[in-house]
Design an enzyme around this catalytic site. Structure first.
Site, short mmCIF file in Angstrom:
data_model
loop_
_atom_site.label_atom_id
_atom_site.label_comp_id
_atom_site.label_asym_id
_atom_site.label_seq_id
_atom_site.Cartn_x
_atom_site.Cartn_y
_atom_site.Cartn_z
N CYS A 123 -4.57 9.47 8.82
CA CYS A 123 -3.48 10.45 8.73
C CYS A 123 -2.20 9.73 8.31
CB CYS A 123 -3.29 11.14 10.07
SG CYS A 123 -3.20 9.97 11.40
N GLU B 182 -1.89 16.79 16.81
CA GLU B 182 -1.42 15.83 15.81
C GLU B 182 -2.19 16.14 14.54
OE1 GLU B 182 1.18 14.26 16.45
OE2 GLU B 182 1.15 14.62 18.61
P1 NAD Z 1 -10.29 19.23 10.45
O1 NAD Z 1 -9.07 20.01 10.77
O2 NAD Z 1 -11.14 19.71 9.34
O3 NAD Z 1 -11.23 19.17 11.75
C1 NAD Z 1 -10.73 18.72 12.99
C2 NAD Z 1 -11.55 19.34 14.09
O4 NAD Z 1 -11.28 20.74 14.15
C3 NAD Z 1 -13.06 19.20 13.90
O5 NAD Z 1 -13.68 18.93 15.14
C4 NAD Z 1 -13.44 20.58 13.40
O6 NAD Z 1 -14.79 20.91 13.63
C5 NAD Z 1 -12.51 21.43 14.23
N1 NAD Z 1 -12.32 22.81 13.77
C6 NAD Z 1 -12.45 23.31 12.52
N2 NAD Z 1 -12.18 24.63 12.52
C7 NAD Z 1 -11.88 24.96 13.80
C8 NAD Z 1 -11.49 26.17 14.44
N3 NAD Z 1 -11.36 27.31 13.77
N4 NAD Z 1 -11.23 26.13 15.77
C9 NAD Z 1 -11.33 24.99 16.45
N5 NAD Z 1 -11.69 23.81 15.90
C10 NAD Z 1 -11.96 23.81 14.59
O7 NAD Z 1 -9.84 17.71 10.25
P2 NAD Z 1 -10.71 16.44 9.83
O8 NAD Z 1 -11.12 16.59 8.40
O9 NAD Z 1 -11.77 16.15 10.82
O10 NAD Z 1 -9.64 15.27 9.94
C11 NAD Z 1 -8.70 15.02 8.95
C12 NAD Z 1 -7.36 15.61 9.27
O11 NAD Z 1 -6.92 15.13 10.53
C13 NAD Z 1 -6.28 15.20 8.29
O12 NAD Z 1 -5.47 16.30 8.00
C14 NAD Z 1 -5.51 14.12 9.04
O13 NAD Z 1 -4.18 13.96 8.61
C15 NAD Z 1 -5.60 14.63 10.44
N6 NAD Z 1 -5.40 13.56 11.42
C16 NAD Z 1 -4.20 13.47 12.03
C17 NAD Z 1 -3.95 12.46 12.94
C18 NAD Z 1 -2.61 12.35 13.64
O14 NAD Z 1 -2.50 11.62 14.61
N7 NAD Z 1 -1.59 13.06 13.17
C19 NAD Z 1 -4.94 11.52 13.23
C20 NAD Z 1 -6.18 11.65 12.59
C21 NAD Z 1 -6.39 12.67 11.69
#
Ligand code: NAD
Length: 542
Positions: free
Chosen positions: A326, A292
Site C-alpha cells: 500500500c 487502512e
Molecule cells: P481488497 O479490498 O480487494 O480485499 C481486502 C479484503 O476485503 C479481502 O479479505 C476481501 O475478500 C475482503 N472483501 C471484499 N469484498 C468485501 C465485502 N463486500 N465485505 C467484506 N469484505 C470484503 O484488497 P486486496 O486486493 O486484498 O489488498 C490490496 C489493497 O489493500 C490495496 O488497495 C492496498 O493499498 C490496501 N492495503 C492497505 C494497507 C494500509 O495499511 N493502508 C496495507 C495493505 C494493503
C-alpha cells in the site's frame, strides 16, 4: 489497575538468508517440503474444523497451476456458527486479565521467532510470491513485533489512569472489551496484517471473526495453528475464509457487530462503512470502524537530491514485492535537469532486476498475486502504451502463461494528471512527471492535490530549507512521511503506520492508538466516605 510488567520490547532482528547461511538452508528445506504436498484447509469455528465442501484453491502466483491447498469457504450458516462460537468464548475471554492475554501473544511471538518461522515464511513465499527477504520482514519480523509491542502498549493504556483521586474518592478507568465481536478482514499482501487484525482486538479481550483474503488463505491458516499452540482459547478468533461479497454483508448484518478491523482497498471499505450506516439502528453498540486502505504514494525530489540515493529509493520503493505494498512509490516528481543525469543509471538499474520464482534466491521480483491483479495492472500499462502524453521507458511486458509476471515498468509523462499519476495500480508501475525546478512550490501543491489518497510519501533533497518547505506543504498528503528515504518499510515501534483522506482512518497499526479503539472504557469513582447530609455548608444560618 494491572500490577504485572511487560518489559519494553525490541524489534525482531531480520535474518538475511545470505548464500550458505543456516537460515537459508532450513528455509529451502521447508519450501521444498511444503511445495510437494497439497493440504486441506478447513474453517476453524469455536476450535472445531469445519468443512463446507465449497472449496477454492491456494496456488503459487509464479506457477499458477501448482496447487498448495484447497480451502473450504464459509456461507451464511458458518457465519452464524462463528458468531455463536465467538459469543460463547466472550463469556470467559472478556473476563481474563490483560496479563493472561498478553502472555498468549508473547508466547506466539516466541513460537514465530523460533519453530514456526520457516513454515510461515515459506507459506508466504509460496502463496503470495514474496522473496525470502520480503517474507522475512513481513511474516516473521513484523508479526513478531505486533505480538510483542501490542502487549506493551496495552499495558501503557491500562496504566493511563485519572490524574487525581482527591480524598475521600478513588478514581480509576477500566478497559472493557467491546460487547459483541470484531470483524477482522485482511488483504492479500501482508501476512503480518492478517495476523494483527484479529489479534489486536483479541489482546484487548475481544472475540473476532477473521476473514482472510482468498488469495492468501494458506499462510493465514498456519497463523491459526500457531495461535492455538500459543494457548489462545477456542472461539476467540474464528477463521472464516470465503467470498468477501458473501461473508462480509452476512457478518455485518449481525446486531452483535461491535467493530470492523479492515485493511484492503478503499472501495471495499467504503462499501462496508455504508452497510454499517444503513444498519446502524440494529446494532447493540456503535461499531468501531478502523480501516487502512489504498494509496498513491509519492516521491518528490528536489534538485539538491543525492542522485544515487534517489535511484535506489525509486527502485526499491516502486518494485519491492512487485509494487504490491500500500506504501509503494507509484508517482515521482523529478526536476528535468536531474532526470537527464540519472535516467540512464535508473533504467540500467531497473534492467538488472531479475524476476521469477521466489525459491530461486537470485530473483529480486516475483509474480503479482492473481489473474485479476494481472489483468488490471496490464490494462494500465496498455493504456500508457497507447497514450500520446506518456512513454514507457522500462519494462512494459506482461506474461501470465506460467505465473503472473509483470516487468518493472516506468512511465514518463508530461501530464501531471495522467491516469497513472492519480489512480492506485497496486503493481510494479512507477510514473514519473518531470518538472521545472523553478516550479518547486507549484509542484508541491500538485503533489498534494493529485490523488484522493494520503498514505505515504517522501521528499528527497539535501537543501534542508526546501525539505522543510515540502514537509509543511505536504502536511495532509501522507500519514507516513519520509525525508530522504523511500516511502515504504515502516517498522512497528518506529514508524506507526496509517494514512488519512481516502487511505484510511489512520489509527496507526502497532500502536496504542489502534488498541484504544478495541476497548470501551468504564470510569469508576468510589467514595470511601460518602456524604450523609444533602445540605451544603452555605445553607447554614448566621
Ligand atoms: P481488497 O479490498 O480487494 O480485499 C481486502 C479484503 O476485503 C479481502 O479479505 C476481501 O475478500 C475482503 N472483501 C471484499 N469484498 C468485501 C465485502 N463486500 N465485505 C467484506 N469484505 C470484503 O484488497 P486486496 O486486493 O486484498 O489488498 C490490496 C489493497 O489493500 C490495496 O488497495 C492496498 O493499498 C490496501 N492495503 C492497505 C494497507 C494500509 O495499511 N493502508 C496495507 C495493505 C494493503
Amino acid at each position: 489497575m494491572n500490577q504485572f510488567t511487560i518489559p519494553k520490547p525490541v524489534n525482531e532482528p531480520i535474518k538475511d538468508y545470505a548464500p550458505g547461511s543456516p537460515e537459508k538452508e532450513t528455509l529451502l528445506t521447508k519450501l521444498n517440503e511444503m511445495s510437494t504436498e497439497i493440504i486441506d484447509i478447513p474453517l476453524i469455528i469455536g476450535g472445531e474444523e469445519i468443512r463446507t465442501g465449497n472449496t477454492a484453491n491456494c496456488v503459487m502466483p509464479h506457477d499458477h497451476s501448482h496447487v498448495l491447498a484447497a480451502f473450504h469457504q464459509a456461507g451464511e450458516k458458518e457465519v452464524q456458527l462463528a458468531i455463536d462460537a465467538s459469543q460463547d468464548a466472550w463469556k470467559s475471554w472478556s473476563k481474563t486479565s490483560l496479563e493472561e492475554r498478553a502472555n498468549i501473544f508473547l508466547k506466539a511471538a516466541d513460537l514465530l521467532a523460533g519453530p514456526w518461522r520457516d513454515t510461515i515464511n515459506a507459506a508466504t513465499m509460496l502463496n503470495m510470491s514474496k522473496n525470502a527477504y520480503q517474507a522475512e520482514i513481513d511474516s516473521a519480523c513484523e508479526m513478531i513485533d505486533f505480538f510483542r509491542f501490542n502487549p506493551w502498549y496495552a499495558q501503557e493504556l491500562a496504566n493511563h489512569q485519572p490524574m487525581y483521586s482527591p480524598e475521600p474518592t478513588k478514581n480509576s478507568v477500566e478497559l472493557r472489551p467491546l460487547e459483541g465481536f470484531v470483524f477482522a478482514v485482511s488483504p492479500f499482501n501482508f501476512t503480518s496484517i492478517g495476523g494483527n487484525l484479529p489479534s489486536a482486538p483479541a489482546l484487548m479481550g475481544n472475540v473476532a471473526l477473521w476473514k482472510p483474503a482468498s488469495s492468501a488463505v494458506y499462510p493465514a491458516y498456519f497463523i491459526m495453528q500457531m495461535l492455538k499452540e500459543a494457548g489462545l482459547p477456542d472461539g476467540v478468533i474464528n477463521f472464516i475464509p470465503g467470498r468477501g461479497s458473501l461473508v462480509g454483508p452476512t457478518v455485518m448484518n449481525s446486531p452483535l457487530l461491535a467493530g470492523v478491523h479492515f485493511t484492503g482497498s478503499t472501495r471495499v471499505f467504503q462499501g462496508m462503512w455504508k452497510q454499517i450506516g444503513e444498519n446502524i439502528q440494529t446494532y447493540k453498540t456503535y461499531p468501531r470502524i478502523v480501516g487502512e486502505t489504498g494509496g498513491k504514494d509519492f516521491c518528490v525530489a528536489h534538485e539538491s537530491v543525492n542522485k544515487d540515493a534517489l535511484v535506489t529509493a525509486m527502485v526499491r520503493g516502486a518494485f519491492e514485492y512487485q509494487g504490491q505494498k500500500c506504501s509503494a512509490m507509484s508517482r515521482a516528481y523529478i526536476p528535468t535537469p536531474i532526470w537527464e543525469e540519472i535516467k540512464d543509471k535508473y533504467a540500467a538499474e531497473v534492467n538488472t532486476i531479475k524476476m521469477g520464482n521466489p525459491e530461486d534466491f537470485s530473483n529480486f521480483m516475483n509474480a503479482v498475486i492473481d489473474q485479476s491483479a494481472f489483468d488490471s495492472i496490464s490494462e494500465f500499462i496498455d493504456y500508457a502504451e497507447a497514450a500520446d502524453d506518456a512513454e514507457i521507458i522500462t519494462g512494459g511486458r506482461c506474461d501470465d502463461a506460467k505465473g503472473y509476471f509483470i516487468e518493472p515498468t516506468t512511465i514518463v509523462t508530461d501530464n501531471p494528471k495522467f491516469r497513472t499519476m492519480c489512480e492506485e495500480i497496486f503493481g510494479p508501475v512507477l510514473t514519473i512527471y518531470l518538472y521545472d525546478p523553478k516550479d518547486w512550490e507549484a509542484t508541491l501543491k500538485l503533489v498534494d492535490s493529485t490523488s484522493e489518497y494520503a498514505l505515504t510519501g517522501c521528499v528527497m533533497g539535501e537543501d534542508m530549507d526546501a525539505v522543510a518547505q515540502a514537509k509543511e506543504a505536504l502536511t495532509h498528503s501522507a500519514g507516513n512521511f519520509y525525508i530522504n528515504d523511500k516511502p515504504t518499510g515502516a517498522v512497528v515501534g518506529q514508524q506507526p503506520f496509517g494514512g488519512s483522506r481516502a487511505s484510511g482512518t489512520n489509527d496507526k497499526a502497532g500502536s496504542m492508538f489502534n488498541l484504544v479503539r478495541w476497548v470501551s472504557q468504564r470510569t469508576i469513582k468510589e467514595n470511601v466516605d460518602p456524604p450523609t447530609d444533602y445540605r451544603y455548608p452555605f445553607l447554614g444560618e448566621e
